[in-house]
Design an enzyme around this catalytic site. Structure first.
Site, short mmCIF file in Angstrom:
data_model
loop_
_atom_site.label_atom_id
_atom_site.label_comp_id
_atom_site.label_asym_id
_atom_site.label_seq_id
_atom_site.Cartn_x
_atom_site.Cartn_y
_atom_site.Cartn_z
CG HIS A 53 46.17 37.68 41.03
ND1 HIS A 53 45.41 36.67 40.50
CD2 HIS A 53 46.00 37.62 42.37
CE1 HIS A 53 44.80 36.02 41.48
NE2 HIS A 53 45.14 36.56 42.63
CG ASP A 79 45.84 32.88 43.25
OD1 ASP A 79 45.64 31.71 42.87
OD2 ASP A 79 45.01 33.53 43.91
CG ASN A 111 42.06 30.48 44.46
OD1 ASN A 111 43.12 31.09 44.61
ND2 ASN A 111 40.89 31.08 44.42
CG HIS A 112 42.93 32.94 40.50
ND1 HIS A 112 42.09 33.62 39.65
CD2 HIS A 112 42.57 33.31 41.75
CE1 HIS A 112 41.26 34.38 40.36
NE2 HIS A 112 41.53 34.20 41.64
#
Lengths: 415, 385
Positions: A53, A79, A111-112
């Site tokens: 992230h 991610d 999913n990001h």
């Protein structure tokens, strides 16, 4: 020094690289990734990492703790972007390393890694801010579409090798009986759990079995007990995926059949693999995230049995202790973003799986015996014995290490 | 740093002293010294938390969480989109307090009531209450409420608050006829830079720390009717004061200004749980921005908040974390609607963040005890004892 090596050293210093070079690297990465199967095969030894992230400085800390590329073989479970302030630098560095050392680093999709999500959670804005246009975001999204959906780690060992940087204890072989070892970022062992007695211990990261669930050691005579005595046995295959399972997917082969080269859909098997979460429920449940599903212990144990897996490793959920084993160690969540969003106060972890050298490095693997899927599966059936697992737990990098021009991140609160 | 601010403060303090005949000597005059400079710098950090809150409010409005046509008038500069969990938190907190306010106002709707909002800043609740069409609420219909609404804040916050109110008919149309101090002959005083007094709406530029039972009340408190059932709201306000000062302010209202015969309710919206990993990080992150959550140590749990209400002389208490207010307080179609507004891929983070804020409410009876009926049932339904 090649342009690529130059780019890597720029990115390691948390500097962005020129737009044309991003374009070129994304193009090369796509050429590599297009050749990969939906489920990449990865040989142990490997270090498995969860969400990053955009926390660039913490990614550097991860490499410090886990070893650098290409010395360490890495598998990142998605991610890479959003939320943190350095999604660009983090993702492009990983991508450059992938292009430079394709066999030493595996990237799968989270999913990001999606157009829609990155416009909500920061990566799009960051690209716009740092390059003045959405071009770089577009190049990256095109790479996202080619990322594999999962990885299958083969050739794991049931035992733990001594830690590679373990100077004080290097000479002392790890007892064959040790199944789980937890180390801190100073390379000190903080906990060990022997295979047969593991459940006598309680650790923050290890979920104790709920009462009444079958012990993994199983009744005498099952395969499970024979493992604990032997040495250098195979630890079985480990499926790595960002989120989890899907009601539409009952075998690893079914993942292989998906058409993955697209934006993450709102529903369906591909969406579920990237969005789902394990939960203490019977069978399947609705996800509070609005995409994917919740799946229970019976689902995981059946899937692992039918696919001859010893473990599922996944990321996707913040766990305060960095990792969390669930459902009699049939699934583990690995989380690699310490003090997530500069706000959550959690530690991070990476998971090291050693190599099974007993068979001269030859890996035998079937996707289950013929007729395996037609067998009745009972949850009381012995589970396959898991690989030896070393978790390295680490904390957030100091905010401003060595005068690095890090913008002070401001976390949102309710004021 | 603080220098440009000093002359302004002095000027204003003089203006108030002479022009308005409201010498503040009685309630702590403004005299800038070295220590005061430091203090005023700290105050500005707290005052600026209001802009943060108003940006969050506008973000929640624009994302469809809240219906608030007034939010946009109180954001200076550009709005900023917040992350979904911040939007959801803004929504839950606003709705929870709206519900408590509605329960209070809808009981005996003909009876005039009063709301005092502490550290109101750019809050839009007054305008939302006054502008709404009759809506059904519970068993009854909510009309435009019969309420006198007071907002109290630093002068540094009331001035920017009043700016759009004076300028825009969309806002000034809701405040009713202006009223004057009885002695005043100057109509311009109604629309002072820093204060406003109208039929149903009063903005008091008062530093809450100057409220002292042993001194005369600020003159504008003449507009407070101490016989009306009164609801006091502190949305992230008292938590910035030292615990003892926060208690003094609360007691000033519950024990000093209002006689025991007046029904008084208090709503607090504050952070809780400073001692776990998330809480410690929150405290240190905010401290790095100069924001110190001073009451958090003393009132760091729902239990401590309930005991606090009792210590203020409020007999009934309720309280719930923002997480519980979402889980148990938002239901059915509305929950579906809100959950569907944005993909919330921050479930664990939401539970952490929302678990670290609470809405607590406490009340005392008086003869019209039943005015708090809705509060009791909310306490039973969502939380509290």
């Amino acid at each position: 020094m090649s342009d690529l090596d130059k780019a890597i050293s720029e990115l390691r210093a948390c500097k962005i690289i020129p737009e044309p070079q991003v374009r070129e690297i994304c193009h090369k990465a796509r050429e590599l990734l297009i050749e990969e199967a939906n489920v990449v095969q990865v040989d142990a030894p490997v270090t498995i990492c969860g969400d990053i992230h955009g926390q660039f400085h913490d990614l550097m800390e991860l490499f410090r703790v886990g070893g650098d590329v290409p010395d360490t073989n890495y598998l990142f479970m998605g991610d890479f972007v959003d939320r943190g302030f350095y999604s660009l630098e983090s993702f492009l560095l990983l991508l450059c390393l992938k292009v430079r050392y394709p066999d030493r680093i595996t990237l799968i999709r989270g999913n990001h890694e999606s157009r829609q999500i990155t416009t909500v959670y920061g990566f799009y804005d960051e690209c716009l801010r740092k390059y003045g246009s959405a071009n770089v975001w577009r190049y990256c999204c095109e790479v996202f579409d080619y990322l594999a959906l999962g990885a299958l780690v083969l050739g794991t060992s049931s035992t733990l090798e001594p830690s590679f940087t373990d100077q004080s204890q290097a000479t002392e072989a790890v007892d064959d009986d040790v199944e789980i070892e937890i180390m801190n970022s100073r390379n000190e062992i903080t906990a060990r759990f022997p295979r047969s007695r593991r459940r006598l211990f309680e650790s923050d990261g290890l979920n104790s079995s709920p009462p009444g669930t079958p012990s993994k050691a199983g009744p005498p005579g099952t395969g499970a007990t024979s493992d604990s005595g032997g040495s250098h046995l195979s630890g079985g295959a480990v499926l790595c995926v960002h989120g989890g399972l899907s009601p539409l997917i009952d075998s690893v082969d079914k993942i292989r059949l998906l058409d993955r080269k697209q934006e993450v859909p709102h529903e369906g098997a591909m969406c579920d693999l990237l969005w789902s979460d394990p939960d203490e429920i019977d069978t399947w449940g609705l996800s509070p995230r609005g995409a994917g599903f919740l799946f229970g212990p019976d689902i995981v144990k059946r899937f692992n049995h039918l696919n001859d897996l010893s473990l599922i490793a996944r990321a996707h959920q913040l766990v305060m202790e960095g990792f969390k084993e669930m459902f009699d160690s049939s699934i583990v969540t690995v989380w690699s973003a310490p003090n997530y969003c500069y706000r959550c106060g959690n530690v991070a972890a990476i998971l090291e799986l050693g190599e099974d050298t007993s068979n001269g490095g030859v890996v035998s693997r079937s996707n289950g015996d013929p007729g395996r899927s037609s067998q009745a599966f009972s949850p009381n059936q012995a589970l396959r014995s898991g690989p030896g697992r070393r978790y390295r737990v680490f904390e957030a990098a100091p905010q401003d290490p060595r005068g690095m021009p890090a913008k002070k991140p401001v976390a949102d609160y309710f004021l | 740093m603080a220098a440009p601010h000093i002359p302004k403060l002095n000027t204003l303090s003089n203006a108030r002293g002479t022009g308005h005949g409201r010498g503040r000597a009685g309630s702590g005059g403004i005299l800038i010294t070295g220590a005061e400079e430091d203090k005023s710098a700290k105050d500005r950090v707290v005052q600026q938390t209001d802009q943060d809150a108003s940006v969050s409010r506008l973000s929640a409005v624009e994302a469809g969480y809240l219906d608030d046509p007034f939010a946009k008038y109180f954001v200076s500069g550009e709005g900023q989109r917040r992350f979904p969990i911040i939007n959801r938190g803004t929504y839950v907190r606003t709705k929870a307090i709206d519900n408590l306010v509605d329960e209070f106002l809808s009981k005996n709707p003909a009876q005039e009531k009063q709301i005092i909002s502490l550290g109101a800043g750019s809050d839009t609740r007054f305008f939302r209450l006054m502008s709404r069409r009759p809506v059904s609420h519970g068993r009854g219909i909510l009309q435009r409420p019969n309420v006198i609404y007071h907002e109290i804040d630093f002068q540094a916050n009331t001035i920017p608050k009043l700016h759009p109110i004076k300028k825009l008919s969309e806002l000034s149309g809701h405040i009713g006829s202006p009223v004057m101090f009885s002695h005043s002959t100057n109509p311009s005083e109604i629309y002072n830079d820093d204060s406003l007094h109208a039929d149903q709406y009063h903005v008091h530029p008062v530093d809450l720390r100057n409220l002292d039972p042993s001194r005369p009340a600020p003159r504008s408190f003449d507009f407070v009717d101490t016989a009306l059932p009164t609801l006091i709201i502190s949305e992230c306000c008292l938590c910035y004061l030292p615990a003892a000062a926060a208690d003094t302010v609360a007691l000033y209202f519950t024990q000093h200004l209002f006689p025991n015969s007046t029904p008084v309710g208090l709503i607090l919206y504050e952070p809780i749980h400073p001692n776990d990993a998330f809480g410690k990080t929150m405290v240190s992150n905010l401290a790095a921005r100069g924001i110190v959550l001073q009451t958090l140590k003393k009132y760091g749990s729902l239990e401590a908040q309930a005991a606090r209400m009792k210590s203020y002389g409020l007999e009934g208490t309720g309280g719930a974390s923002v997480k519980d207010l979402w889980d148990k307080g938002v239901e059915g179609k509305e929950k579906e609607r809100v959950a569907g507004l944005e993909m919330v891929d921050e479930v664990e983070e939401w539970e952490l963040l929302a678990g670290h804020y609470c809405v607590a409410w406490g009340w005392r009876g008086g003869p019209e005890d039943d005015v708090w009926e809705g509060w009791k049932s909310m306490a039973e339904r969502i939380g509290g004892k």
